[in-house]
Structures are given as C-alpha cells and as structure tokens.
Design a protein around this motif. Structure first.
Motif, PDB file in Angstrom:
ATOM      1  N   MET A 103       4.497-109.083 -23.124  1.00 42.59           N
ATOM      2  CA  MET A 103       5.665-108.409 -22.560  1.00 42.59           C
ATOM      3  C   MET A 103       6.924-108.981 -23.185  1.00 42.59           C
ATOM      4  N   GLU A 104       7.823-108.096 -23.608  1.00 37.34           N
ATOM      5  CA  GLU A 104       9.088-108.543 -24.182  1.00 37.34           C
ATOM      6  C   GLU A 104      10.070-108.874 -23.047  1.00 37.34           C
ATOM      7  N   LEU A 105      10.656-110.059 -23.105  1.00 37.18           N
ATOM      8  CA  LEU A 105      11.450-110.592 -21.997  1.00 37.18           C
ATOM      9  C   LEU A 105      12.939-110.282 -22.175  1.00 37.18           C
ATOM     10  N   HIS A 106      13.268-109.007 -22.291  1.00 38.61           N
ATOM     11  CA  HIS A 106      14.647-108.616 -22.563  1.00 38.61           C
ATOM     12  C   HIS A 106      15.600-109.111 -21.472  1.00 38.61           C
ATOM     13  N   ASP A 107      15.372-108.682 -20.250  1.00 45.57           N
ATOM     14  CA  ASP A 107      16.299-109.020 -19.162  1.00 45.57           C
ATOM     15  C   ASP A 107      16.168-110.472 -18.723  1.00 45.57           C
ATOM     16  N   ILE A 108      14.992-111.030 -18.868  1.00 46.80           N
ATOM     17  CA  ILE A 108      14.804-112.444 -18.520  1.00 46.80           C
ATOM     18  C   ILE A 108      15.634-113.317 -19.448  1.00 46.80           C
ATOM     19  N   ALA A 109      15.685-112.955 -20.727  1.00 48.11           N
ATOM     20  CA  ALA A 109      16.503-113.708 -21.678  1.00 48.11           C
ATOM     21  C   ALA A 109      17.981-113.642 -21.307  1.00 48.11           C
ATOM     22  N   ALA A 110      18.425-112.508 -20.763  1.00 50.45           N
ATOM     23  CA  ALA A 110      19.825-112.375 -20.368  1.00 50.45           C
ATOM     24  C   ALA A 110      20.155-113.284 -19.186  1.00 50.45           C
ATOM     25  N   VAL A 111      19.276-113.343 -18.199  1.00 49.67           N
ATOM     26  CA  VAL A 111      19.498-114.257 -17.069  1.00 49.67           C
ATOM     27  C   VAL A 111      19.514-115.698 -17.562  1.00 49.67           C
ATOM     28  N   TRP A 112      18.633-116.026 -18.472  1.00 48.82           N
ATOM     29  CA  TRP A 112      18.591-117.379 -19.066  1.00 48.82           C
ATOM     30  C   TRP A 112      19.922-117.696 -19.746  1.00 48.82           C
ATOM     31  N   ALA A 113      20.454-116.736 -20.501  1.00 50.75           N
ATOM     32  CA  ALA A 113      21.733-116.951 -21.176  1.00 50.75           C
ATOM     33  C   ALA A 113      22.859-117.164 -20.166  1.00 50.75           C
ATOM     34  N   ALA A 114      22.827-116.435 -19.069  1.00 49.98           N
ATOM     35  CA  ALA A 114      23.861-116.594 -18.043  1.00 49.98           C
ATOM     36  C   ALA A 114      23.798-117.970 -17.398  1.00 49.98           C
ATOM     37  N   ILE A 115      22.595-118.473 -17.183  1.00 57.41           N
ATOM     38  CA  ILE A 115      22.429-119.812 -16.614  1.00 57.41           C
ATOM     39  C   ILE A 115      22.972-120.872 -17.568  1.00 57.41           C
ATOM     40  N   ALA A 116      22.723-120.680 -18.861  1.00 54.63           N
ATOM     41  CA  ALA A 116      23.103-121.683 -19.864  1.00 54.63           C
ATOM     42  C   ALA A 116      24.582-121.632 -20.230  1.00 54.63           C
ATOM     43  N   HIS A 117      25.269-120.517 -19.904  1.00 57.81           N
ATOM     44  CA  HIS A 117      26.648-120.335 -20.360  1.00 57.81           C
ATOM     45  C   HIS A 117      27.554-119.980 -19.184  1.00 57.81           C
ATOM     46  N   PRO A 118      27.886-120.945 -18.341  1.00 51.82           N
ATOM     47  CA  PRO A 118      28.787-120.665 -17.223  1.00 51.82           C
ATOM     48  C   PRO A 118      30.177-120.301 -17.723  1.00 51.82           C
ATOM     49  N   PRO A 119      30.958-119.614 -16.898  1.00 54.71           N
ATOM     50  CA  PRO A 119      32.345-119.335 -17.296  1.00 54.71           C
ATOM     51  C   PRO A 119      33.088-120.624 -17.628  1.00 54.71           C
TER      52      PRO A 119
END
Length: 441
Positions: A294-310
């Motif tokens: 399974m390609e983790l398209h949306d999971i990768a986006a949540v991961w990026a949000a966790i790693a890059h706070p405002p």
C-alpha cells in the motif's frame, strides 16, 4: 510558535478513504499533535460516507481500548480534554465535474466493509442525539467551523493538513483569507505529480484532479492564496515510494491476513481486525497494479506535519525540500489536474529520450542521485517565445517563489516502523521492512 516540542494544533482536512483512515489512526496515536478539527470532504468517496468513516475510526480505537485498557495511553488524541470537532465540508469541486476514487476505496471509502464486515457499521442512534463521547458534532458549513477554530489560536500557530481535494481550504480562503494567512503557520498538502506520472490519469494525481480549480486558487504566488513559504507539498514523486508491504503487515500485525480470507475478529486485536477488514480488498487492487504493498500517501503527509511544526526554520533532520514552480491545468481534455512545470531550465528534469518510468523506478530504489547535469538530467536551454505587444517576463528564477516540495524523507522503512509502533503497538524490524519494500516493486 516556538520550535519546542509542545503539541502542534492541527486541522485535518480529509476524505477517508483507506490511506486517510490509516493516517488518521496515526494522528490519533501521535503525542506531538493536538487534533482540533476534522473538515471532511468529497474525494475518495462521497461526502456522507467520508463523514461516517471518521466515527468508524474512533469506534475501532474505542473497542481496542475497551479490550486492552493498558493501551489507552498509546492514543493521546482519542479522548483529549478538548474534543475535536467533526464537520461536513465540500460535497463537490468549486467547478467542473464531480469525480471520486471509489474504484480503489470502495463506495463506502473502506473497501465495502459496510457489507463485508457489518460489525463496523455505526449504531443507528450514534449520531442522532448530536452528542458523541470523543467528538464534537457541528452541522454548520465546514469552512465556517474551520475559521472559528483558527480564530481561537495565536498567529501562525496552527498546522492545516490537506489529505483530500483542496476545496475546503479554497472555501475557507474565499470567506476570510486574512484569517487563514494570519493564523495558519504551516500547510501540509498531499497532492500533485511533478516529475512522475499521475495515479488518476497519465498526468494527474487524484486530489489535484478532483478539484484543480481549488488548487489554482490556493497555491497562487499572490495575496489571494496561502503563503507559499509555509507550504510543504508531498506529491506522488515522494509519497509513492513510501510503501507498507503487505508481507510486513502480515508478519507483524495480522498473520492471518490473506486476500482470499476475509478478516475475522477472533485471535487478533480490534484494531488489527478493523484495518485488515478493509486492507484485504486494497491488497487485491494493488496486486492488480503490480505491487504487493500500500502506498502511504496521506500517512507521509501526517508524518511531515509532525516533523515540521509551525516556526521551524528549514527542513527537519533527514528531510529535504526544494522550491518548485508550477501551474495547474483546470480544463484540459486529457490533462485536468496536471502540474505544468517549466522544465526548460530545471536541472532535475529528465534528459531528452530518457524512459521516465524506468528512471523513476531507479530513483525510488535509491540507485540514482541527482545534482548537476548528469546523464539522466536535462541541459536544455529554454527557448523564449514572446507575444508581440506583450512585455516579456523576466528571465531566471526568483528563489523566493514557488512551493516547498518534499523531495526526501528519513526513509520509507522509518515511516512504516513508526506507523506500526504507534497504531498497532508493534516494534517491527526496520531492516525486514526495508527488504519487504524492495521486494514489493
């Protein structure tokens, strides 16, 4: 917002959806964030089915915690002090035809579990009272609720995550763009295909295809859209290579997982049964495309949000981003939703005559590195074409323009390891995951 590890307030704009559902499970299990709202959209299926799937996700987590009370601490966003609000957003695009991805996700968005696994259907009276134990229900338009939530938070403190079409965000901007630009400190968007083929058409990724008008309104380099310096875009170029191999899933999560045997509850945790219930059909569909993963398209986006706070300056360790400039095709007969990138002076473009599919497959395996004008990169000099009587645009690029696009992450195996540990409570072997990912190609 300071670059501390205090909780990141997030709004999740979503169209669940198989991969959205896994992404939301990871968000519920992630202590770094606080979920303020789910703004639901059409997309993978119709609006009402997507809306109901939010409650099915929370139902599954609740059953898991009921059976395993010691796991409650693993889901910090399941029962927080402040309930996340759930609201219906856009039922269709700003303009153009309505499309969905039911061919992949099923009519109910979860591979048809409404019929195949009725144990996951919601109790008839769950939503009729207007009260839910973990979620705040609101019947107002989604964009109005999103703005009310944003107004409660300090400037540039909220992260807005888009996992579906960008229609809701466009409507929020139309209503009060100043509020959005003032309050949102980070936009994390899953969508687009820049240098790879699309997954809905030969040239377009689904989210951008579903509402290209919203993309055009939102990702604009003027004052009408969102500040591009705060955007992290995760196109297919990066998300497609982040795979959850079904062999790894069977090894670590559900040993009975099989395309020919529907999931049964006995002998597995409620969460494993829930995810196996809809991933069985997903596996069948992915195998028909030539991948047992399974390609983790949306999971990768949540991961990026966790790693890059405002407020974080530059990419997080292990991540690479690059500014890219593109326009979105809205009305093309064959190219609706296509990201039209000017490649004429792009060092990362493929060389004339290169087989893009083979090059991309090699890139995903980490076999080719970019930089300079290598044998698979373009050294074509742009040919300027001027329209008589129209001033010519300035030549060269402005580094301050364009969208920040994620081009590298700490690794697909790192994401899957994190996902398994947080959602299913399993400490999987990263090297084993990596080996399964390579075999899945």
């Amino acid at each position: 917002m300071s670059n501390s590890r205090s909780k990141i307030p997030v709004i999740i704009d979503t169209d669940p959806g198989v991969d959205d559902t896994i992404a939301i499970l990871m968000a519920i299990a992630s202590p770094e964030i606080e979920i303020l709202a789910f703004i639901v959209s059409f997309g993978n299926t119709d609006l009402e089915a997507s809306y109901l799937n939010i409650f099915k996700i929370y139902q599954a987590v609740g059953r898991h915690i009921e059976q395993y009370p010691e796991s409650r601490s693993l889901f910090p966003n399941y029962n927080p002090a402040r309930k996340p609000v759930v609201v219906r957003g856009a039922a269709g695009p700003l303009s153009g035809e309505l499309h969905n991805a039911a061919y992949f996700h099923g009519r109910d968005g979860l591979s048809g579990i409404t019929n195949s696994h009725p144990e996951w259907n919601l109790p008839p009276n769950l939503l009729s009272s207007g009260v839910h134990p973990q979620l705040e229900l609101d019947n107002r338009p989604g964009h109005e609720v999103a703005l009310d939530v944003l107004r409660e938070y300090p400037p540039q403190s909220v992260t807005y995550i888009v996992l579906g079409p960008m229609t809701n965000l466009a409507q929020v901007l139309r209503t009060d763009g100043a509020c959005v630009r003032e309050r949102v400190g980070r936009f994390v968007i899953m969508g687009g295909a820049l240098d790879v083929p699309g997954n809905t058409s030969p040239s377009a990724e689904f989210n951008f295809f579903a509402d290209p008008y919203a993309v055009a309104e939102t990702l604009t380099p003027d004052n009408s859209g969102i500040p591009l310096s705060r955007v992290l875009l995760l196109p297919l170029d990066i998300t497609t290579a982040h795979l959850l191999p079904f062999t790894s899933y069977a090894t670590n999560i559900d040993p009975t997982f099989d395309v020919d045997a529907p999931s049964v509850a006995s002998g597995k945790t409620p969460l494993a049964h829930f995810t196996s219930s809809f991933l069985q059909r997903t596996r069948t569909v992915m195998r028909s495309f030539g991948r047992d993963a399974m390609e983790l398209h949306d999971i990768a986006a949540v991961w990026a949000a966790i790693a890059h706070p405002p407020g974080l300056q530059g990419p997080a360790p292990g991540w690479t981003v690059r500014r890219r400039r593109f326009q979105i095709e809205r009305t093309g007969e064959l190219t609706r939703g296509m990201c039209v990138v000017d490649r004429r002076d792009d060092k990362g473009a493929y060389a004339p005559g290169a087989n893009r599919a083979r090059v991309q497959a090699a890139l995903e395996r980490g076999m080719i590195s970019g930089g300079g004008f290598g044998p698979l990169e373009s050294a074509v000099v742009p040919a300027r074409v001027e329209t008589e009587g129209t001033p010519s645009p300035p030549s060269g690029k402005d580094d301050n323009e364009g969208v920040l696009v994620v081009e590298a992450t700490p690794g697909a195996e790192v994401l899957v390891h994190m996902l398994m540990k947080r959602v299913w409570g399993v400490e999987a072997d990263k090297e084993g995951i990596k080996a399964d990912q390579l075999r899945a190609y």
